[in-house]
Design a protein around this motif. Structure first.
Motif, PDB file in Angstrom:
ATOM      1  N   MET A   1       0.850  -1.187   0.000  1.00 45.86           N
ATOM      2  CA  MET A   1       0.000   0.000   0.000  1.00 45.86           C
ATOM      3  C   MET A   1       0.886   1.238   0.000  1.00 45.86           C
ATOM      4  SD  MET A   1      -3.089   1.110   0.004  1.00 45.86           S
ATOM      5  CE  MET A   1      -4.041   2.579   0.407  1.00 45.86           C
ATOM      6  N   ILE A   2       0.842   2.024  -1.058  1.00 42.42           N
ATOM      7  CA  ILE A   2       1.675   3.207  -1.186  1.00 42.42           C
ATOM      8  C   ILE A   2       0.981   4.393  -0.522  1.00 42.42           C
ATOM      9  CG2 ILE A   2       0.715   3.769  -3.454  1.00 42.42           C
ATOM     10  CD1 ILE A   2       3.466   4.855  -4.215  1.00 42.42           C
ATOM     11  N   SER A   3       1.741   5.183   0.211  1.00 43.26           N
ATOM     12  CA  SER A   3       1.162   6.357   0.867  1.00 43.26           C
ATOM     13  C   SER A   3       1.079   7.512  -0.128  1.00 43.26           C
ATOM     14  CB  SER A   3       2.013   6.770   2.071  1.00 43.26           C
ATOM     15  OG  SER A   3       3.262   7.275   1.656  1.00 43.26           O
ATOM     16  N   ASN A   4       0.266   8.512   0.216  1.00 40.44           N
ATOM     17  CA  ASN A   4       0.127   9.686  -0.637  1.00 40.44           C
ATOM     18  C   ASN A   4       1.459  10.393  -0.828  1.00 40.44           C
ATOM     19  OD1 ASN A   4      -2.627   9.136  -0.686  1.00 40.44           O
ATOM     20  ND2 ASN A   4      -3.077  10.543   0.996  1.00 40.44           N
ATOM     21  N   GLU A   5       2.210  10.525   0.254  1.00 39.99           N
ATOM     22  CA  GLU A   5       3.484  11.230   0.197  1.00 39.99           C
ATOM     23  C   GLU A   5       4.501  10.495  -0.681  1.00 39.99           C
ATOM     24  OE1 GLU A   5       1.218  12.505   3.691  1.00 39.99           O
ATOM     25  OE2 GLU A   5       1.799  10.533   2.927  1.00 39.99           O
ATOM     26  N   VAL A   6       4.556   9.186  -0.558  1.00 39.38           N
ATOM     27  CA  VAL A   6       5.487   8.399  -1.373  1.00 39.38           C
ATOM     28  C   VAL A   6       5.099   8.478  -2.843  1.00 39.38           C
ATOM     29  CG1 VAL A   6       6.319   6.064  -1.863  1.00 39.38           C
ATOM     30  CG2 VAL A   6       6.146   6.866   0.506  1.00 39.38           C
ATOM     31  N   PHE A   7       3.819   8.451  -3.131  1.00 38.30           N
ATOM     32  CA  PHE A   7       3.337   8.561  -4.511  1.00 38.30           C
ATOM     33  C   PHE A   7       3.770   9.880  -5.138  1.00 38.30           C
ATOM     34  CE2 PHE A   7      -0.050   9.971  -7.465  1.00 38.30           C
ATOM     35  CZ  PHE A   7       0.076   8.980  -8.430  1.00 38.30           C
ATOM     36  N   VAL A   8       3.547  10.966  -4.421  1.00 38.52           N
ATOM     37  CA  VAL A   8       3.909  12.288  -4.941  1.00 38.52           C
ATOM     38  C   VAL A   8       5.426  12.420  -5.053  1.00 38.52           C
ATOM     39  CG1 VAL A   8       3.828  14.777  -4.479  1.00 38.52           C
ATOM     40  CG2 VAL A   8       1.795  13.372  -4.105  1.00 38.52           C
ATOM     41  N   LEU A   9       6.155  11.927  -4.066  1.00 34.77           N
ATOM     42  CA  LEU A   9       7.615  11.989  -4.106  1.00 34.77           C
ATOM     43  C   LEU A   9       8.163  11.181  -5.278  1.00 34.77           C
ATOM     44  CD1 LEU A   9      10.288  12.859  -2.809  1.00 34.77           C
ATOM     45  CD2 LEU A   9      10.163  10.811  -1.357  1.00 34.77           C
ATOM     46  N   SER A  10       7.586  10.023  -5.538  1.00 36.65           N
ATOM     47  CA  SER A  10       8.034   9.195  -6.659  1.00 36.65           C
ATOM     48  C   SER A  10       7.806   9.904  -7.993  1.00 36.65           C
ATOM     49  CB  SER A  10       7.305   7.851  -6.645  1.00 36.65           C
ATOM     50  OG  SER A  10       7.559   7.137  -5.450  1.00 36.65           O
ATOM     51  N   LEU A  11       6.646  10.540  -8.123  1.00 38.06           N
ATOM     52  CA  LEU A  11       6.382  11.322  -9.329  1.00 38.06           C
ATOM     53  C   LEU A  11       7.418  12.430  -9.484  1.00 38.06           C
ATOM     54  CD1 LEU A  11       2.511  11.896  -9.503  1.00 38.06           C
ATOM     55  CD2 LEU A  11       3.910  10.483 -11.010  1.00 38.06           C
ATOM     56  N   GLY A  12       7.701  13.123  -8.380  1.00 36.18           N
ATOM     57  CA  GLY A  12       8.645  14.224  -8.430  1.00 36.18           C
ATOM     58  C   GLY A  12      10.044  13.777  -8.824  1.00 36.18           C
ATOM     59  N   LEU A  13      10.510  12.666  -8.283  1.00 44.00           N
ATOM     60  CA  LEU A  13      11.849  12.174  -8.607  1.00 44.00           C
ATOM     61  C   LEU A  13      11.944  11.746 -10.071  1.00 44.00           C
ATOM     62  CD1 LEU A  13      12.654  10.079  -5.399  1.00 44.00           C
ATOM     63  CD2 LEU A  13      13.629  12.296  -6.068  1.00 44.00           C
ATOM     64  N   PHE A  14      10.918  11.042 -10.544  1.00 41.50           N
ATOM     65  CA  PHE A  14      10.915  10.603 -11.943  1.00 41.50           C
ATOM     66  C   PHE A  14      10.932  11.797 -12.893  1.00 41.50           C
ATOM     67  CE2 PHE A  14       8.139   9.907 -15.669  1.00 41.50           C
ATOM     68  CZ  PHE A  14       8.965   9.054 -16.389  1.00 41.50           C
ATOM     69  N   LEU A  15      10.065  12.773 -12.632  1.00 41.43           N
ATOM     70  CA  LEU A  15       9.964  13.925 -13.522  1.00 41.43           C
ATOM     71  C   LEU A  15      11.194  14.818 -13.428  1.00 41.43           C
ATOM     72  CD1 LEU A  15       6.187  14.801 -13.053  1.00 41.43           C
ATOM     73  CD2 LEU A  15       7.265  13.623 -14.974  1.00 41.43           C
ATOM     74  N   SER A  16      11.812  14.883 -12.261  1.00 44.26           N
ATOM     75  CA  SER A  16      13.029  15.687 -12.113  1.00 44.26           C
ATOM     76  C   SER A  16      14.137  15.161 -13.018  1.00 44.26           C
ATOM     77  CB  SER A  16      13.507  15.670 -10.657  1.00 44.26           C
ATOM     78  OG  SER A  16      12.568  16.294  -9.813  1.00 44.26           O
ATOM     79  N   GLY A  17      14.319  13.847 -13.019  1.00 44.02           N
ATOM     80  CA  GLY A  17      15.338  13.261 -13.892  1.00 44.02           C
ATOM     81  C   GLY A  17      15.048  13.523 -15.355  1.00 44.02           C
ATOM     82  N   LEU A  18      13.767  13.427 -15.724  1.00 48.01           N
ATOM     83  CA  LEU A  18      13.379  13.641 -17.115  1.00 48.01           C
ATOM     84  C   LEU A  18      13.661  15.071 -17.566  1.00 48.01           C
ATOM     85  CD1 LEU A  18      11.933  12.792 -19.745  1.00 48.01           C
ATOM     86  CD2 LEU A  18       9.772  13.429 -18.634  1.00 48.01           C
ATOM     87  N   VAL A  19      13.241  16.048 -16.779  1.00 46.42           N
ATOM     88  CA  VAL A  19      13.370  17.441 -17.222  1.00 46.42           C
ATOM     89  C   VAL A  19      14.827  17.903 -17.197  1.00 46.42           C
ATOM     90  CG1 VAL A  19      11.011  17.987 -16.525  1.00 46.42           C
ATOM     91  CG2 VAL A  19      12.881  18.415 -14.920  1.00 46.42           C
TER      92      VAL A  19
END
Length: 351
Positions: A1-19
Motif C-alpha cells: 500500500m503506497i502512501s500519498n506522500e510516497v506517490f507524490v515523491l516518486s512522481l517528483g523524482l521521476f519527472l526531475s530526472g526527465l526534465v
C-alpha cells in the motif's frame, strides 16, 4: 500500500530526472526531427518527405501522462472508469481542434497551435460536460460526479500536461524567451549561467526571430518546473481531501504565470502589449473563483489512492490512452512548416 506522500515523491523524482535531461539536450537541432517519411519521388530520383517531430512525440507523451493521472485521481474518488473516459473524450474532442482555432484567431496563422487557447476553451467546457453527465448518471444507476473535486483533478492533469508539454516547445524552439542581451540587467544577472542556446535553422526561434546561437531566457524551463511543482503540490492537497485549495492554487499559479511570463517571451503572441493569452488567463482565474464560490459544497470523503491506481490498470484505459497518443502525435507531430529531400543508396561493401 503506497502512501500519498510516497506517490507524490516518486512522481517528483521521476519527472526531475526527465526534465534535467531534457533541458540539456532538447535545444540542440538533433532533437527536432524524429523521422522523415518518403512521399513523392521527383524526376531526379530524390524523394520528397514528410517530417515527424519530437514536438509531436513529447506533446503526445505529456497529454497521455496528464490523462493517466486524471484517471488515477478520478478513480481515487470512486468515479466509475467508464464515466472518467467519457469525460476525457468529450473534452478532448473540443479542445484538440481548439488548439488550432484559437491560434488562427489570435495569431492569424494557419499552421500553428496554442495550448493556452485549448486550455481556455477546456476550462469553460469541462464544468458543462460534468453537469451534463451528472444530469444523466442517476438514470443509468451511477452516482453524480462531485464537481469541485473533479475540476481539481482536471487542473492537476492540466498542470502536469502543460508543464511536460514545454519540453516539446524546447525541441521545436517555440514559445521562447527574450535574448539576454536585450533583457533587463536584473534578468541578465539571474540567467547569466542558466539560459538556453538553440541550434538548428529549422527551429522556430531561428527562422522567426533570428536567435539561433544566442543566449535566451529559458522561459520554457521555468514554466515546466513551476507547473510540475504546483502539480505535485496540488496532487498532495487533492489526496488529503483539500479539493478547493488544490483547484484554486493550481489555477492561480498556472494562469498567473501565464499572465506574467508573456512579458519575458520574444515570439509573436498577437498584436497589442497586453495579449489575448493574458486576457484568457485572467478570465480563467475569475471563472475558477466564481465556480468555487457558487457551486454547492460536495460531500466527498478523503480519496483512496489505491482505488485510483487500480482504475488505471484496465485494458480499456490503456487502449484509450494509446489511441489518444496516436491521434495527438499525428496531429501535432506532422510538420507543416518543414519539408525533406531524401535519397537512398547501397553500402556495396556490405553486400
Amino acid at each position: 500500500m503506497i502512501s500519498n506522500e510516497v506517490f507524490v515523491l516518486s512522481l517528483g523524482l521521476f519527472l526531475s530526472g526527465l526534465v534535467i535531461w531534457a533541458f540539456k539536450r532538447l535545444p540542440d537541432e538533433r532533437w527536432q526531427f524524429l523521422a522523415s517519411v518518403p512521399i513523392l519521388k521527383d524526376a531526379t530520383g530524390t524523394w520528397h518527405g514528410l517530417n515527424f517531430t519530437y514536438y509531436g512525440l513529447l506533446t503526445a507523451n505529456a497529454l497521455v501522462f496528464g490523462m493517466g493521472l486524471l484517471v488515477i485521481l478520478f478513480g481515487a474518488l470512486h468515479v466509475p472508469t467508464t464515466i472518467t473516459l467519457a469525460l476525457i473524450v468529450s473534452v478532448l474532442i473540443i479542445c484538440l481542434p481548439a488548439a488550432r482555432w484559437v491560434a488562427m484567431l489570435v495569431e492569424r496563422k494557419q499552421c500553428t497551435f496554442t495550448i493556452a487557447g485549448a486550455f481556455f476553451v477546456g476550462i469553460f467546457v469541462a464544468p458543462f460536460v460534468l453537469y451534463s453527465l451528472n444530469t444523466s448518471l442517476p438514470w443509468a444507476g451511477y452516482p453524480a460526479v462531485p464537481i469541485v473535486p473533479a475540476l481539481a483533478a482536471v487542473m492537476i492533469a492540466y498542470a502536469f500536461g502543460e508543464g511536460l508539454g514545454r519540453l516539446a516547445c524546447i525541441s521545436f524552439g517555440c514559445c521562447y524567451g527574450v535574448a539576454l542581451l536585450e533583457a533587463h540587467p536584473l534578468l541578465r544577472r539571474i540567467f547569466d549561467h542558466w539560459h538556453f542556446v538553440f541550434s538548428g535553422s529549422m527551429k522556430k526561434i531561428s527562422y522567426a526571430s533570428g536567435l539561433e546561437g544566442k543566449q535566451v531566457v529559458p522561459i520554457q524551463a521555468i514554466t515546466c518546473v513551476l507547473y510540475i511543482g504546483v502539480g505535485l503540490t496540488a496532487t498532495l492537497l487533492f489526496l488529503k481531501g483539500n479539493y478547493a485549495v488544490a483547484f484554486i492554487s493550481s489555477m492561480a499559479v498556472t494562469q498567473g504565470w501565464r499572465i506574467l511570463s508573456e512579458v519575458l517571451r520574444a515570439d509573436y503572441r498577437g498584436n497589442g502589449k497586453f495579449t489575448a493569452y493574458q486576457i484568457m488567463g485572467i478570465l480563467a482565474i475569475v471563472f475558477a473563483l466564481a465556480l468555487t464560490i457558487l457551486l454547492p459544497e460536495d460531500r466527498v470523503t478523503v480519496p483512496e489512492l489505491a482505488a485510483g491506481i487500480d482504475a488505471v490498470w484496465r485494458p480499456e484505459v490503456f487502449l484509450l490512452l494509446q489511441a489518444m497518443w496516436a491521434v495527438v502525435f499525428i496531429m501535432f507531430g506532422k510538420s507543416m512548416v518543414t519539408g525533406a529531400h531524401i535519397s537512398f543508396h547501397l553500402h556495396h561493401d556490405r553486400i
